[in-house]
Scaffold this motif. Structure first.
Motif, PDB file in Angstrom:
ATOM      1  N   GLU A  97       0.799  -1.217   0.047  1.00  0.00           N
ATOM      2  CA  GLU A  97       0.049   0.044   0.171  1.00  0.00           C
ATOM      3  C   GLU A  97       1.051   1.301   0.090  1.00  0.00           C
ATOM      4  N   SER A  98       1.953   1.286   0.730  1.00  0.00           N
ATOM      5  CA  SER A  98       2.812   2.342   0.874  1.00  0.00           C
ATOM      6  C   SER A  98       3.357   2.574  -0.569  1.00  0.00           C
ATOM      7  N   ILE A  99       3.902   1.573  -1.537  1.00  0.00           N
ATOM      8  CA  ILE A  99       4.343   1.490  -2.551  1.00  0.00           C
ATOM      9  C   ILE A  99       3.440   2.160  -3.754  1.00  0.00           C
ATOM     10  N   HIS A 100       2.111   1.810  -3.462  1.00  0.00           N
ATOM     11  CA  HIS A 100       1.084   2.385  -4.122  1.00  0.00           C
ATOM     12  C   HIS A 100       0.842   3.754  -4.336  1.00  0.00           C
ATOM     13  N   PHE A 101       1.417   4.286  -3.066  1.00  0.00           N
ATOM     14  CA  PHE A 101       1.121   5.917  -3.008  1.00  0.00           C
ATOM     15  C   PHE A 101       2.209   6.551  -3.645  1.00  0.00           C
ATOM     16  N   ILE A 102       3.606   6.051  -3.168  1.00  0.00           N
ATOM     17  CA  ILE A 102       4.723   6.520  -3.720  1.00  0.00           C
ATOM     18  C   ILE A 102       5.692   5.176  -4.144  1.00  0.00           C
ATOM     19  N   PRO A 103       5.919   5.111  -5.286  1.00  0.00           N
ATOM     20  CA  PRO A 103       6.566   3.593  -5.531  1.00  0.00           C
ATOM     21  C   PRO A 103       7.993   3.672  -5.424  1.00  0.00           C
ATOM     22  N   GLU A 104       8.527   4.872  -5.231  1.00  0.00           N
ATOM     23  CA  GLU A 104      10.178   4.856  -4.720  1.00  0.00           C
ATOM     24  C   GLU A 104      10.212   4.441  -3.342  1.00  0.00           C
ATOM     25  N   VAL A 105       9.122   4.174  -2.561  1.00  0.00           N
ATOM     26  CA  VAL A 105       9.154   3.647  -1.243  1.00  0.00           C
ATOM     27  C   VAL A 105       9.882   2.364  -1.321  1.00  0.00           C
TER      28      VAL A 105
END
Lengths: 136, 258
Positions: A97-105
């Motif tokens: 879910e975190s990657i969904h918002f900001i893929p570089e995470v």
């Protein structure tokens, strides 16, 4: 509503800007690539695109159709050169879910499966981009 | 008739969108300095607090992508606080400030990124964050004249930087380089803040401001106790620094377009 709406809005504004700056008032098809890494909900994005395009004002660009194509995510380690696919790695729901918002995470939660470095690149399949705009 | 294909290379939808997303914000002020350790994060947070207490709508975006710490100054628990989605990402409120940071997503993990990735994060965050209407958006930038600074100057043409320096020669030298870069790009800074100073502005900082025709909008004293107040906003607001920031807030208030 999901943040796919913000991305849909960005796609429409980009097509509009591009078309107007090239003297185009009718677009037959917009092909949008959806990178696997960002895990965009295609149904939501597609719905948002079709709703938002109806709201385009008079004198704006007439966009007939959007086509969404998946792009597999491939990653390559900058330290050792090892290449792997996102689908070969298991991510928890929270991380996805975190990657969904900001893929570089992804660099916070994934390491090269070979040498454990976090210094890797997303060769393809990062996020959303417009691949082509077709005119009649 | 057969359709003809336009667009030889792909088109990044975020580039058109990001400036529109910020169109309802009256003043965008990146807090900048090429030199590290001059107090950009503390000034960004405390100025946001001081402006919020004046009843205006303030946003704060931590753009120190690989090392975000503004949440620590504000005392925001990033494990418990997450933005909600509503046709974009709505920044959570922290002490009345609309506060956005990548730390909501990266947590306490290291986030090493190269320039191309930092550029992607900045475009993504600016595209998907829904600030709605704000009087001021402060951007806490990392030190250096690299991707974060260049992206902001490239994408946010109406940004008015706040340049932070200390009276020491190294920081002044860095501030001068930044002011020169801004001048070359036709960017008018909002002003210069002298941090960690004695009670009066130093002659060197005044001279620098005169040389680049920039207002000195604040002089903030060094406070060795400040570090004990990090994460405790009530204590932060009682410090000598907070009193000096009040004057900076008044100066910034005067510069907000109607």
């Amino acid at each position: 509503m999901a943040h796919e709406w913000a991305l849909a809005q960005a796609i429409i504004e980009s097509v509009e800007d591009y078309a107007l700056s090239h003297g185009i008032d009718k677009v037959k098809k917009v092909i949008v690539k959806i990178g696997e890494l960002q895990a965009i909900d295609k149904e939501v994005l597609s719905f948002a695109l079709n709703e938002l395009v109806k709201q385009l004002g008079e004198g704006k660009v007439d966009i007939e159709e959007f086509e969404l194509h998946d792009e597999e995510a491939v990653l390559r380690c900058r330290a050792c050169g090892f290449e792997w696919k996102l689908r070969d790695v298991k991510l928890s729901e929270d991380v996805a879910e975190s990657i969904h918002f900001i893929p570089e995470v992804v660099h916070a939660f994934m390491k090269c499966p070979s040498c454990k470095s976090r210094d890797f690149e997303v060769v393809k399949g990062r996020g959303v981009y417009i691949e082509s705009i077709e005119i009649p | 008739m057969r359709a003809s294909k336009f667009l030889e290379e792909g088109l990044d939808p975020r580039v058109s969108a990001l400036e529109r997303r910020l169109s309802s914000i009256k003043l965008i002020a990146p807090v900048m300095s090429p030199k590290g350790g001059v107090g950009k994060t503390l000034i960004s947070v405390m100025l946001s607090l001081a402006l919020t207490r004046r009843g205006i709508k303030v946003g704060l975006l931590d753009l120190d992508i690989t090392n975000p710490t503004a949440h620590m100054v504000l005392g925001v628990d990033i494990e418990k606080t997450k933005p909600v989605e509503d046709e974009g990402i709505i920044p959570p409120s922290a002490h009345g400030i609309c506060f956005m940071t990548i730390a909501y997503y990266s947590g306490e993990e290291p986030l090493p990124l190269r320039g191309v990735e930092i550029d992607d994060v900045i475009k993504e965050v600016l595209t998907v964050t829904s600030w709605k209407e704000l009087h001021v958006l402060l951007l806490d930038l990392p030190p250096g004249l690299s991707d974060e600074a260049l992206d902001i100057l490239k994408f946010l043409k109406r940004a008015k930087p706040i340049v932070v320096t200390t009276p020491d020669a190294l920081a002044l030298n860095s501030a001068k380089k930044l002011l020169k870069l801004l001048q070359e790009g036709g960017v008018k800074p909002l002003g210069v803040i002298e941090n960690m100073s004695s009670n009066v502005a130093s002659a060197e900082v005044k001279k620098l401001c005169e040389a680049y025709s920039v207002d000195l909008i604040g002089t903030i004293p060094f406070d060795s106790e400040l570090r004990l107040c990090l994460g405790k906003v009530d204590s932060l607001l009682k410090t000598r620094v907070a009193k000096s920031i009040e004057a900076v807030a008044e100066n910034v208030l005067k510069k907000i377009p109607p």
